[in-house]
Motif scaffolding. Sequence first.
Motif, PDB file in Angstrom:
ATOM      1  N   ASP A 422      14.645 -54.490 -51.384  1.00  0.00           N
ATOM      2  CA  ASP A 422      14.004 -54.324 -52.847  1.00  0.00           C
ATOM      3  C   ASP A 422      15.061 -53.889 -53.846  1.00  0.00           C
ATOM      4  N   THR A 423      16.294 -54.350 -53.631  1.00  0.00           N
ATOM      5  CA  THR A 423      17.478 -53.914 -54.446  1.00  0.00           C
ATOM      6  C   THR A 423      18.185 -55.258 -54.925  1.00  0.00           C
ATOM      7  N   ALA A 424      18.733 -55.226 -55.906  1.00  0.00           N
ATOM      8  CA  ALA A 424      19.721 -56.436 -56.328  1.00  0.00           C
ATOM      9  C   ALA A 424      20.888 -56.081 -57.016  1.00  0.00           C
ATOM     10  N   VAL A 425      22.135 -56.425 -56.548  1.00  0.00           N
ATOM     11  CA  VAL A 425      23.344 -55.723 -56.996  1.00  0.00           C
ATOM     12  C   VAL A 425      23.907 -56.766 -58.188  1.00  0.00           C
ATOM     13  N   ILE A 426      24.253 -56.188 -59.423  1.00  0.00           N
ATOM     14  CA  ILE A 426      24.992 -56.954 -60.431  1.00  0.00           C
ATOM     15  C   ILE A 426      26.515 -56.248 -60.503  1.00  0.00           C
ATOM     16  N   ALA A 427      27.353 -57.132 -60.437  1.00  0.00           N
ATOM     17  CA  ALA A 427      28.758 -57.082 -60.201  1.00  0.00           C
ATOM     18  C   ALA A 427      29.465 -57.465 -61.526  1.00  0.00           C
ATOM     19  N   GLU A 428      29.971 -56.563 -62.343  1.00  0.00           N
ATOM     20  CA  GLU A 428      30.906 -56.779 -63.434  1.00  0.00           C
ATOM     21  C   GLU A 428      32.040 -57.389 -63.330  1.00  0.00           C
ATOM     22  N   THR A 429      32.650 -58.097 -64.264  1.00  0.00           N
ATOM     23  CA  THR A 429      34.160 -58.901 -64.100  1.00  0.00           C
ATOM     24  C   THR A 429      35.074 -57.639 -64.057  1.00  0.00           C
ATOM     25  N   GLY A 430      35.846 -57.634 -63.077  1.00  0.00           N
ATOM     26  CA  GLY A 430      36.863 -56.544 -62.920  1.00  0.00           C
ATOM     27  C   GLY A 430      37.054 -55.974 -61.519  1.00  0.00           C
ATOM     28  N   ASP A 431      37.184 -54.779 -61.434  1.00  0.00           N
ATOM     29  CA  ASP A 431      37.505 -54.238 -60.044  1.00  0.00           C
ATOM     30  C   ASP A 431      35.881 -54.115 -59.506  1.00  0.00           C
ATOM     31  N   SER A 432      34.815 -54.049 -60.192  1.00  0.00           N
ATOM     32  CA  SER A 432      33.750 -54.218 -59.574  1.00  0.00           C
ATOM     33  C   SER A 432      33.472 -55.300 -58.648  1.00  0.00           C
ATOM     34  N   TRP A 433      33.981 -56.624 -59.058  1.00  0.00           N
ATOM     35  CA  TRP A 433      34.091 -57.929 -58.282  1.00  0.00           C
ATOM     36  C   TRP A 433      34.362 -57.564 -56.753  1.00  0.00           C
ATOM     37  N   PHE A 434      35.686 -56.830 -56.750  1.00  0.00           N
ATOM     38  CA  PHE A 434      36.294 -56.559 -55.489  1.00  0.00           C
ATOM     39  C   PHE A 434      35.441 -55.593 -54.622  1.00  0.00           C
ATOM     40  N   ASN A 435      35.210 -54.633 -55.220  1.00  0.00           N
ATOM     41  CA  ASN A 435      34.402 -53.491 -54.468  1.00  0.00           C
ATOM     42  C   ASN A 435      33.191 -53.876 -54.146  1.00  0.00           C
ATOM     43  N   CYS A 436      32.435 -54.551 -55.050  1.00  0.00           N
ATOM     44  CA  CYS A 436      30.913 -55.194 -54.454  1.00  0.00           C
ATOM     45  C   CYS A 436      31.118 -56.017 -53.518  1.00  0.00           C
ATOM     46  N   GLN A 437      32.305 -57.060 -53.435  1.00  0.00           N
ATOM     47  CA  GLN A 437      32.312 -58.043 -52.231  1.00  0.00           C
ATOM     48  C   GLN A 437      32.219 -57.380 -51.002  1.00  0.00           C
ATOM     49  N   LYS A 438      32.711 -56.075 -51.048  1.00  0.00           N
ATOM     50  CA  LYS A 438      32.627 -55.395 -49.441  1.00  0.00           C
ATOM     51  C   LYS A 438      31.356 -54.898 -49.166  1.00  0.00           C
ATOM     52  N   LEU A 439      30.580 -54.889 -50.052  1.00  0.00           N
ATOM     53  CA  LEU A 439      29.070 -54.378 -49.607  1.00  0.00           C
ATOM     54  C   LEU A 439      28.619 -55.147 -48.649  1.00  0.00           C
ATOM     55  N   LYS A 440      27.776 -54.808 -47.775  1.00  0.00           N
ATOM     56  CA  LYS A 440      27.044 -55.583 -46.391  1.00  0.00           C
ATOM     57  C   LYS A 440      25.725 -55.721 -47.142  1.00  0.00           C
ATOM     58  N   LEU A 441      25.436 -56.759 -47.530  1.00  0.00           N
ATOM     59  CA  LEU A 441      24.091 -57.035 -48.118  1.00  0.00           C
ATOM     60  C   LEU A 441      22.873 -57.146 -46.917  1.00  0.00           C
ATOM     61  N   PRO A 442      21.883 -56.137 -47.010  1.00  0.00           N
ATOM     62  CA  PRO A 442      20.820 -56.352 -46.244  1.00  0.00           C
ATOM     63  C   PRO A 442      20.024 -57.680 -46.333  1.00  0.00           C
ATOM     64  N   GLU A 443      19.279 -57.973 -45.670  1.00  0.00           N
ATOM     65  CA  GLU A 443      18.584 -59.191 -45.746  1.00  0.00           C
ATOM     66  C   GLU A 443      17.453 -59.245 -46.901  1.00  0.00           C
ATOM     67  N   GLY A 444      17.612 -60.217 -48.080  1.00  0.00           N
ATOM     68  CA  GLY A 444      16.426 -60.191 -49.082  1.00  0.00           C
ATOM     69  C   GLY A 444      17.286 -59.273 -50.293  1.00  0.00           C
ATOM     70  N   CYS A 445      18.383 -58.643 -50.187  1.00  0.00           N
ATOM     71  CA  CYS A 445      19.020 -57.892 -51.266  1.00  0.00           C
ATOM     72  C   CYS A 445      19.699 -59.082 -51.971  1.00  0.00           C
ATOM     73  N   GLY A 446      19.449 -58.961 -53.332  1.00  0.00           N
ATOM     74  CA  GLY A 446      19.900 -60.025 -54.370  1.00  0.00           C
ATOM     75  C   GLY A 446      21.198 -59.511 -54.779  1.00  0.00           C
ATOM     76  N   TYR A 447      22.037 -60.403 -55.260  1.00  0.00           N
ATOM     77  CA  TYR A 447      23.405 -59.973 -55.441  1.00  0.00           C
ATOM     78  C   TYR A 447      23.854 -61.461 -56.662  1.00  0.00           C
ATOM     79  N   GLU A 448      24.385 -60.753 -57.748  1.00  0.00           N
ATOM     80  CA  GLU A 448      24.785 -61.654 -58.804  1.00  0.00           C
ATOM     81  C   GLU A 448      26.179 -61.154 -59.419  1.00  0.00           C
ATOM     82  N   PHE A 449      27.137 -62.243 -59.512  1.00  0.00           N
ATOM     83  CA  PHE A 449      28.324 -61.913 -60.398  1.00  0.00           C
ATOM     84  C   PHE A 449      28.634 -63.161 -60.862  1.00  0.00           C
ATOM     85  N   GLN A 450      29.879 -63.102 -61.739  1.00  0.00           N
ATOM     86  CA  GLN A 450      30.281 -64.415 -62.305  1.00  0.00           C
ATOM     87  C   GLN A 450      31.779 -64.628 -62.342  1.00  0.00           C
ATOM     88  N   MET A 451      32.153 -65.280 -61.273  1.00  0.00           N
ATOM     89  CA  MET A 451      33.535 -65.286 -61.092  1.00  0.00           C
ATOM     90  C   MET A 451      34.263 -66.691 -61.721  1.00  0.00           C
TER      91      MET A 451
END
Length: 614
Positions: A422-451
């Motif tokens: 029921d959640t989705a992650v939006i990761a900003e350019t910068g160190d949030s890219w790298f920290n959010c990459q390490k998150l383990k996404l549960p099934e159905g969890c959204g994830y967006e960033f712009q590399m």
Amino acid sequence: MDAKIGAVDECKRTLNGVGCIPQNGVCIFQDSHPTPITTAEATLGRHLARRLVQIGVTDVFSVPGDFNLTLLDHLIAEPGLTNIGCCNELNAGYAADGYARSRGVGACVVTFTVGGLSVINAIARAYSENLPVICIVGGPNSNDYGTNRILHHTIGLPDFSQEYRCFQTVTCFQAIVNNLEDAHELIDTAISTALKESKPVYISISCNLAGIPHSTLSREPVPFSLAPKVSNQMGLEAAVEAAAEFLNKAVKPVMVAGPKMRVAKASQAFVELADACGYATAMMPSAKGLVPETHPHFIGTYRGAMSTPFCAEIVESADAYLFAGPIFNDYNSVGYSLPLKKEKAVIVQPDRVVIANGPAFGCVMMKDFLEALSKRIKKNSASCEYYHRIYIPDGQPLKCGPEEPLRVNVLFKHMQQMLSKDTAVIAETGDSWFNCQKLKLPEGCGYEFQMQYGSMGWSVGATLGYAQAAKDKRVIACIGDGSFQVTAQDMSTMLRCEQKSIIFLINNGIKNWNFTALVDAIYNGEGKCWTAKVFHEEELIKAIETATGAKKDCLCFIEVVVHKDDTSKELLEWGSRTFVNEDGESQIEFPWQNRIQRFVGLEHRITDNNIREF
């Protein structure tokens, strides 16, 4: 490619009995007799509004200006369309980008030149990531064309084509609507091209035409019926046969997902192939969110020396690898440093397959190829078994002591526990890219960033747009203090739209604002908003409990104050490997460059055997 319109996976909209229902991947008509409409509704603006609603756009993000005011009036008059006024054009474009990521297509409305040139950075960003964003501009009066007049909001030349020429390079179609005779055709061509190409388009509507009725607009528009892109059957069969032969003789093959799987709508086909073949399955960092990280064969993110633990060892030791939709830019490849061999690779792009040094097969759709290959591939779990033999689970960050300054890795440890379907992650350019990459996404969890484009401040507008489109998910955004300063204004728009996102502002004092006080000032007691500033782990835990509990119906802003040198290991290493020249010397000066040199050095060199072979 799937031909379905609007939402990425299915046609959902119907309008007055007219719409599209998917049958075998093709949108067909429900009603072949469009309903007559009143003269007041038969205007150019209302026609455009009905087209947007028909393809699944129920919200447009706009900034008013004198050239688009009448157009906005007629868009707003459409019952199925809501106008979301944004604080500036850049944020409106970013919001349309975020909306398109969830809904499958988005739209923004700005004014001529002064607005168009402001939004163009966001449109270029959408182009780089294959997002169908319809950029609508209120244009000059149709009577001014060819008069040699100089208009306001321009650079002072009697040339109305400057904006159009700028948009030519970042959109796949441009429509200048300055007469009513061909308005219907131009608008339909623009919208259908955006959907077919999965790229932004530009539509300029002369300011005096938006409210004028015309006979060509006197009925409900016939629903789009876009033929799907189909594979050349002989080419598909040959590509599958060659790929199966290549992969089936490998001892330890692997699969890697890339970002172009989104535009190919091939995520499910990729999973089916992973199920069938048993290979260890990784993803490029820019493909995060496109494959389920809960899959039993998933081994992590592949980025050469900066991969998640033990992932690089598996991918780089493989004797064959299948890459689905890769982009090998300097960011994804960490300065083109991936030690991969072309002769070991099957590269699957949205409409093309290349096997090793040849052959290549054109007019082969990725989705068709992966589905067909899953029926021909032999089960081979050697790479997966090897991964489980060498894998050692990550340790947990050291617990912060009482009153100890908060560390970023502790923040992300607690954020991990917030994620669900029921959640989705939006990761900003910068160190949030790298920290959010390490998150383990549960099934159905959204994830967006712009590399690919890497535009600072994108996440504020993208959070606004994504949350507006995906009201079934609570968006969790991670934004650095510098990026937030670029686009902070549209926190006010989130409040007006009654959104319930949780924004973590990571403040390491680059150029310090009192961010929490700023958001409180924007809030000003209107709407539902809750803010907190945290310095220690105990305060963070309480803030998260409040945001997910008592304030779950509020827009929540949590300012996380950390040390100015609290930088992820991955950012330090990425900087040292990406921004170096052939002599291993840094090409760009960064505020943290001395820390990079101190921690990891700048000894990396690019070799002739790296990913540039691709």
